[in-house]
Design a protein around this motif. Structure first.
Motif, short mmCIF file in Angstrom:
data_model
loop_
_atom_site.label_atom_id
_atom_site.label_comp_id
_atom_site.label_asym_id
_atom_site.label_seq_id
_atom_site.Cartn_x
_atom_site.Cartn_y
_atom_site.Cartn_z
N GLU A 8 0.61 -18.38 5.40
CA GLU A 8 0.35 -19.03 6.68
C GLU A 8 1.69 -19.30 7.38
O GLU A 8 2.61 -19.86 6.79
CB GLU A 8 -0.39 -20.35 6.43
CG GLU A 8 -0.93 -20.99 7.70
CD GLU A 8 -2.15 -20.25 8.23
OE1 GLU A 8 -2.52 -20.53 9.39
OE2 GLU A 8 -2.71 -19.41 7.50
N PRO A 9 1.83 -18.90 8.66
CA PRO A 9 3.09 -19.15 9.36
C PRO A 9 3.30 -20.64 9.61
O PRO A 9 2.34 -21.41 9.75
CB PRO A 9 2.91 -18.38 10.67
CG PRO A 9 1.44 -18.29 10.87
CD PRO A 9 0.85 -18.19 9.49
N ILE A 14 5.12 -20.09 14.62
CA ILE A 14 4.06 -19.90 15.61
C ILE A 14 4.61 -20.12 17.03
O ILE A 14 4.35 -19.35 17.94
CB ILE A 14 2.88 -20.85 15.34
CG1 ILE A 14 2.16 -20.43 14.05
CG2 ILE A 14 1.89 -20.85 16.51
CD1 ILE A 14 1.08 -21.40 13.60
N SER A 15 5.39 -21.19 17.18
CA SER A 15 5.96 -21.49 18.49
C SER A 15 6.90 -20.37 18.95
O SER A 15 6.86 -19.94 20.11
CB SER A 15 6.73 -22.82 18.43
OG SER A 15 7.35 -23.09 19.67
N ARG A 16 7.74 -19.90 18.02
CA ARG A 16 8.70 -18.84 18.36
C ARG A 16 7.98 -17.54 18.68
O ARG A 16 8.32 -16.84 19.64
CB ARG A 16 9.68 -18.65 17.22
CG ARG A 16 10.87 -17.76 17.58
CD ARG A 16 11.94 -17.80 16.51
NE ARG A 16 11.48 -17.21 15.26
CZ ARG A 16 11.24 -17.90 14.15
NH1 ARG A 16 11.38 -19.23 14.14
NH2 ARG A 16 10.84 -17.30 13.04
N TRP A 17 6.95 -17.20 17.89
CA TRP A 17 6.22 -15.96 18.13
C TRP A 17 5.48 -16.01 19.46
O TRP A 17 5.41 -14.99 20.17
CB TRP A 17 5.22 -15.72 17.00
CG TRP A 17 5.88 -15.49 15.66
CD1 TRP A 17 7.22 -15.35 15.40
CD2 TRP A 17 5.20 -15.39 14.40
NE1 TRP A 17 7.42 -15.18 14.06
CE2 TRP A 17 6.21 -15.18 13.40
CE3 TRP A 17 3.86 -15.45 13.98
CZ2 TRP A 17 5.90 -15.04 12.05
CZ3 TRP A 17 3.56 -15.29 12.65
CH2 TRP A 17 4.58 -15.09 11.69
N ARG A 18 4.92 -17.16 19.80
CA ARG A 18 4.24 -17.29 21.09
C ARG A 18 5.22 -17.10 22.24
O ARG A 18 4.89 -16.51 23.27
CB ARG A 18 3.56 -18.66 21.19
CG ARG A 18 2.28 -18.77 20.37
CD ARG A 18 1.72 -20.17 20.45
NE ARG A 18 0.44 -20.28 19.74
CZ ARG A 18 -0.22 -21.43 19.56
NH1 ARG A 18 0.32 -22.57 20.03
NH2 ARG A 18 -1.38 -21.45 18.92
N LYS A 19 6.42 -17.61 22.05
CA LYS A 19 7.45 -17.44 23.08
C LYS A 19 7.81 -15.96 23.23
O LYS A 19 7.92 -15.44 24.35
CB LYS A 19 8.70 -18.25 22.74
CG LYS A 19 9.84 -18.11 23.74
CD LYS A 19 11.05 -18.92 23.33
CE LYS A 19 12.18 -18.77 24.32
NZ LYS A 19 12.64 -17.37 24.46
N LEU A 64 0.58 -13.27 15.08
CA LEU A 64 -0.01 -14.58 15.32
C LEU A 64 -1.46 -14.64 14.83
O LEU A 64 -1.92 -15.68 14.33
CB LEU A 64 0.04 -14.90 16.82
CG LEU A 64 1.41 -15.35 17.34
CD1 LEU A 64 1.47 -15.23 18.85
CD2 LEU A 64 1.70 -16.78 16.90
N GLY A 65 -2.18 -13.55 14.98
CA GLY A 65 -3.57 -13.54 14.54
C GLY A 65 -4.39 -14.61 15.22
O GLY A 65 -4.41 -14.70 16.45
#
Length: 366
Positions: A8-9, A14-19, A64-65
């Motif tokens: 699980e990230p 998660i925040s960095r990947w969304r950015k 992110l899935g």
């Protein structure tokens, strides 16, 4: 990916990947917007980069899935580029993209794939090439305008503050500033005219005489003296011989369309073609220097005096220097903030030295 690793990230991931996802989506939109305004090869190149950004977008979406969440805003710089892409010319946007791509934020991100890191490095070079094309198409008049305005800002602010340092009256400062404006603008115009005209004359001097080109078909093909022309222009002996032989073969075949421009290209290829005429560059330089030089005297024109006038002049010139520095930075493909700050420091440094000298001379005269 989450499904493949079973890990699980973290919230930070998660925040960095969304950015990253938001930035890739926005950058793809920027490239597609730029491509929409282009045709031919440039359009294909820009669409190719946009497709690569879409692949990167899908990579982060997959990582992110279920945590992909609602779309979020891209970084301020990316949003600025998107806004500029819709409203301004591509040269400035490509210069900004060149700077952004060169930073390659994925290098320090362990979650980014090696292929994506390599993609971004290649994108930087592609954008650098496109930006270079745009900069090459810009005329000398624009260059003269930017640097003329900057010279006017710095030189006249230094002159005005130098006079303020001597303790001269506001009337004397105003007259001195207006005189400096006129003298500087005329000097800049004359210098720009001589520079561009001389460059054009040098280019013309290196072009072959038209009568020489007409004489080529009449040369003794056995002696092949045309080879010497190409060697004089910088070709190796073998290349010059092959080029001359090719020309003679065309002539012997009865072709009248042998490539006469080869002679001219070999004569001028090492000289930069000046943009615009000497007169147009001079006029542009004159008015742009005058626009920059008038800013330091505006407070005195409207009746301000003393310290308040000097402060107003310095602040307004400082703002203008930041703007011209940022423009130069954009066109250079580097961070505009650094160039703007450098321009400000240089301008204020010159004005500060002149003010101190004026103060010293004023004290001595007193």
């Amino acid at each position: 990916m989450v499904e493949e690793t079973g890990i699980e990230p973290t919230r930070q991931q998660i925040s960095r990947w969304r950015k990253h996802l938001a930035d890739e989506r926005a950058e793809g939109a920027v490239y597609r917007e730029l491509a929409r305004k282009k045709t031919g090869e440039e359009r294909e190149i820009l669409m190719g980069i946009a497709e690569a950004e879409t692949r990167h977008e899908e990579y982060w979406r997959a990582r992110l899935g279920e945590h992909v969440g609602l779309p979020r805003q891209a970084s301020p710089s990316t949003r600025l580029m998107a806004w500029m892409a819709k409203r301004f010319g591509s040269v400035f946007v490509l210069a900004l993209l060149q700077s952004a791509e060169s930073r390659n934020n994925y290098i320090k991100d362990a979650d980014a794939s090696e292929q994506m890191i390599a993609d971004e490095a290649i994108h930087a070079e592609v954008v650098r090439g496109l930006a270079a094309r745009g900069r090459a198409k810009m005329s000398g008049d624009f260059r003269a305008a930017i640097f003329g305005a900057n010279d006017g800002l710095v030189s006249n602010l230094a002159l005005v503050l130098g006079m303020v340092g001597t303790g001269a009256s506001s009337h004397v400062v105003l007259i001195t500033g207006l005189t400096g404006l006129l003298a500087g603008a005329l000097s800049m115009a004359a210098g720009e005219y001589v520079s561009v005209s001389s460059q054009q004359e040098l280019l013309d001097a290196n072009r072959p005489d038209p009568h020489t080109q007409e004489s080529v078909p009449k040369l003794d093909m056995e002696e092949n003296e045309l080879e010497l022309v190409y060697r004089a222009r910088g070709m190796s002996a073998d290349d010059a011989r092959a080029k001359a032989q090719d020309v003679f073969e065309h002539i012997q075949a009865g072709a009248n369309d042998w490539n006469k421009s080869d002679l001219e290209r070999s004569a001028v290829e090492d000289i930069e073609e000046p943009g615009g005429s000497g007169m147009s560059a001079a006029i542009s330089s004159f008015f742009c220097f005058a626009v920059g030089a008038v800013i330091p005297v505006v407070p005195y024109v409207f009746g301000a005096s003393g310290t308040s006038a000097a402060i107003i002049a310095s602040v307004t010139v400082g703002i203008a220097l930041l703007m011209t520095g940022a423009i130069v930075g954009l066109l250079s493909g580097v961070a505009p903030g650094k160039r703007a700050l450098r321009q400000l420091l240089i301008g204020f440094g010159a004005a500060g030295v002149t003010f101190l000298l004026g103060t010293l001379f004023g004290v001595s005269a007193g």
